[in-house]
Design a protein around this motif. Structure first.
Motif, PDB file in Angstrom:
ATOM      1  N   SER A  71     -30.445  -3.103 -17.397  1.00 40.86           N
ATOM      2  CA  SER A  71     -31.633  -2.392 -17.878  1.00 40.86           C
ATOM      3  C   SER A  71     -32.777  -3.375 -18.108  1.00 40.86           C
ATOM      4  O   SER A  71     -33.937  -3.087 -17.794  1.00 40.86           O
ATOM      5  N   SER A 116     -31.076   5.609 -13.120  1.00 40.89           N
ATOM      6  CA  SER A 116     -32.139   4.632 -12.876  1.00 40.89           C
ATOM      7  C   SER A 116     -32.286   4.339 -11.388  1.00 40.89           C
ATOM      8  O   SER A 116     -33.403   4.136 -10.898  1.00 40.89           O
ATOM      9  N   HIS A 328     -32.869   0.847 -25.175  1.00 38.50           N
ATOM     10  CA  HIS A 328     -31.664   1.138 -24.393  1.00 38.50           C
ATOM     11  C   HIS A 328     -30.436   1.419 -25.265  1.00 38.50           C
ATOM     12  O   HIS A 328     -29.329   1.525 -24.746  1.00 38.50           O
ATOM     13  N   SER A 331     -28.311   4.676 -24.295  1.00 35.37           N
ATOM     14  CA  SER A 331     -27.431   4.562 -23.133  1.00 35.37           C
ATOM     15  C   SER A 331     -26.162   3.798 -23.477  1.00 35.37           C
ATOM     16  O   SER A 331     -25.064   4.168 -23.060  1.00 35.37           O
TER      17      SER A 331
END
Length: 479
Positions: A71, A116, A328, A331
Motif C-alpha cells: 500500500s 487496488s 491503511h 485493510s
C-alpha cells in the motif's frame, strides 16, 4: 460422532457464509466453539483455541505487513513510471494496448490486492480504450487474467488461507508452484496478444466500413454480437469517462491516471516523485521479492523489516508515518482478524480430531484408484468452484478435509494446497460474484458481470489448465 459433528460444522459454515446469514468472522469463531461444546471438549476449549491462534500467528503477521508495504508503494507512485512507459510504447495500436494492459496488471497485482489492482489499471487504460473504440470487455478480461495469476503470491488471499488452514509455510505451498505460475504469466501474455489481435482486426473492419463512433459492448470471442450493454462506448472521452477514469483517493493524496487531459483522449499521469526515491523503492521491492523466493529469512520477518525501512525512507516524520498507518489500518484489520478467526476453526477441528475422522470417512467412500489423482482434481475444479465458494468457505472449510483425505491415500497435504491455489479464488476470483473487488472491475470498466463472465471464463479456465500442466511437468504434485 466426531466425523458427523465436523461435517455438520463445515456445512453450517458454508450455509451461513454463502447466504450471508452471518459474517465469516463470527461463523469461523462461534461455530467450531459450539461444535467443541457439543462434542464434550469444553474443558480443553481454551487450549485448543490458543493452539490454533499460535499456529496462524506468523501468517497473520506476514499478511499485515505485506498489505502495509505494498500500500505504501502504491501511494508512493512506484508503478506510475511503468504506466507512462507502457502507454508510450502502445502508440495507439489496439494489440499493443491489450498486451500493455496485461503487463501493467501483472506488475500492479504484485501487492496481492485485487481492489487496488483494478483501480489503478482500469483508471489508467479505460480512457485509451474509449478513445480508440476498443471493447471494454477486453480491458476487464485481460485485467482479470493478469490479476488472477498474480493472486497466487504468498501474501495474496488464497495462498495465505491455504497456509493458515493446513499450517504450512510458503516454502511448502508457493515455492513448488512458482514455475507453474510462470507458465500462467506466459499464457496471460499469449492470451492478451490473441485478444488484442482480434480487437485490432475488428476495429480495422469497422474503419473500412466507416468511422467507428458508436462501438457497442458485448462482442464475444467468436466475433458474434451479443446483446449490447447498458452503455455506448464512443471514440471520444468526456465527463462520463472522466468519472470512471479517476479512482477514489483518500485525504486528497496522489491521484492515479486521469482523463481527459488537454484534448480528446489525452491521458495525463501524475508527476513523478523524486527520482532517487523511486529508484530506492524499486530496488527495495526487487530485493524483497528475491529474498522472499530465496527464503533468506522467514516471510514475516522480511515484510516487517521491509516495511519499516520503506516507511522510514518514504515518510521520515512521525506525523507522516501515523497518517499512512491510519489510512491503511482498515485493510490490515480486516484481513488479519480473518486469519486469526481461521486459527480458531483449525485449532478446534484439528485438536479434537474431528478433521481426522472426517478424512477417514471420505477415504472409505473414495475409490482407491482416484485417491492418488486428488490434487489434479482439486486443481481443475478450483477455478469453477470460485463461483460457488467464498475463499474462506473453501480454504477453511473444504480444503482441510480434502488434504486429510489425500493424506489417507499417501498424498502430501501440501500437494493439495498447491493444487488449490492454481484456480480457487486465484484465476477465478475476478469472475466470482462472491468477491467485492469483482464489482469494482466490472463497474469501472462499464460492463455487466454476466458479459464479463461469458467473455473471459474460457480464457481464465485455460489459465488454470496451463498452470496445472506446468505443475505436473515440474513435479509440484503427481498426476
Amino acid at each position: 460422532m466426531l466425523a458427523a459433528l465436523g461435517f455438520a460444522t463445515i456445512a453450517v459454515l458454508l450455509l451461513l457464509t454463502m447466504t450471508k446469514r452471518a459474517s465469516v468472522l463470527v461463523a469461523l469463531i462461534l461455530l467450531p466453539v459450539l461444535a467443541a461444546l457439543i462434542g464434550g471438549f469444553a474443558g480443553d476449549l481454551g487450549e485448543l483455541i490458543l493452539g490454533g491462534l499460535s499456529k496462524v500467528a506468523p501468517t497473520g503477521i506476514m499478511i499485515a505487513f505485506a498489505v502495509l508495504y505494498f500500500s505504501l508503494m502504491v501511494d508512493a507512485g512506484l508503478f506510475d513510471p511503468l504506466i507512462r512507459g507502457l502507454l508510450r510504447v502502445a502508440r495507439g495500436d489496439p494489440l499493443r494496448i491489450t498486451v500493455a494492459t496485461a503487463v501493467l496488471t501483472l506488475c500492479v497485482a504484485l501487492d496481492g490486492d485485487g481492489a487496488s489492482t483494478f483501480l489503478i489499471t482500469v483508471s489508467a487504460l479505460l480512457p485509451v480504450y474509449q478513445r480508440l473504440g476498443m471493447n471494454p470487455l477486453v480491458l476487464s478480461g485481460v485485467v482479470c487474467l493478469g490479476a488472477g495469476v498474480m493472486n497466487m503470491v504468498p501474501w495474496g488471499g488464497p495462498t495465505v488461507r491455504a497456509m493458515a488452514a493446513l499450517e504450512l509455510d510458503s516454502s511448502e505451498v508457493f515455492n513448488p508452484v512458482l514455475p507453474a505460475m510462470g507458465f500462467g504469466v506466459v499464457w496471460v501474455l499469449v492470451a492478451s496478444y490473441l485478444l488484442g489481435r482480434r480487437e485490432r482486426n475488428r476495429l480495422g473492419a469497422l474503419s473500412s466500413r466507416g468511422p467507428a463512433t458508436d462501438v457497442r459492448e458485448g462482442e464475444d470471442e467468436r466475433g458474434d454480437r451479443e446483446p449490447a450493454a447498458s452503455t455506448t462506448v464512443t471514440a471520444t472521452t468526456g465527463p462520463e469517462s472522466s468519472r470512471h477514469a479517476t479512482p477514489a483517493t483518500t485525504d486528497g493524496e496522489r491521484q492515479a491516471l486521469r482523463a481527459p487531459g488537454n484534448g480528446p483522449g489525452t491521458v495525463r499521469v501524475p508527476p513523478l516523485p523524486r527520482t532517487w526515491l523511486n529508484i530506492f523503492n524499486l530496488l527495495l521491492t526487487v530485493a524483497l521479492v528475491v529474498c522472499l523466493i530465496q527464503e533468506v529469512m522467514p516471510l514475516p520477518v522480511l515484510f516487517v523489516l521491509g516495511f519499516a525501512i520503506a516507511l522510514l525512507v518514504n515518510h521520515p516524520t512521525w506525523e507522516q508515518q501515523q497518517a499512512l498507518l491510519d489510512k491503511h489500518a482498515k485493510s490490515v484489520v480486516l484481513v488479519t482478524t480473518m486469519i486469526f478467526a481461521a486459527g480458531v476453526l483449525t485449532g478446534i477441528l484439528s485438536g479434537t480430531r474431528m478433521i481426522d475422522e472426517m478424512a477417514e470417512t471420505l477415504v472409505s467412500v473414495v475409490p482407491d484408484s482416484f485417491g492418488s489423482h486428488l490434487p489434479v482434481a482439486v486443481a481443475v475444479t478450483g477455478m469453477p468452484l470460485s463461483l460457488v465458494f467464498t475463499p474462506d468457505a473453501y480454504y477453511f472449510g473444504v480444503l482441510p478435509v480434502l488434504a486429510e483425505t489425500a493424506q489417507g491415500f499417501g498424498t502430501d497435504p501440501a500437494e493439495v494446497a498447491r493444487a488449490a491455489i492454481l484456480g480457487q479464488m486465484t484465476t477465478g476470483f475476478p469472475l466470482s460474484p462472491l468477491t467485492a473487488s469483482t464489482f469494482i472491475l466490472v463497474g469501472m470498466s462499464g460492463v455487466s458481470l454476466g458479459e464479463h463472465q461469458r467473455f473471459i471464463f474460457r480464457w481464465a479456465f485455460a489459465t488454470t489448465l496451463v498452470m496445472t500442466a506446468g505443475a505436473l511437468l515440474t513435479g509440484a504434485f503427481p498426476l
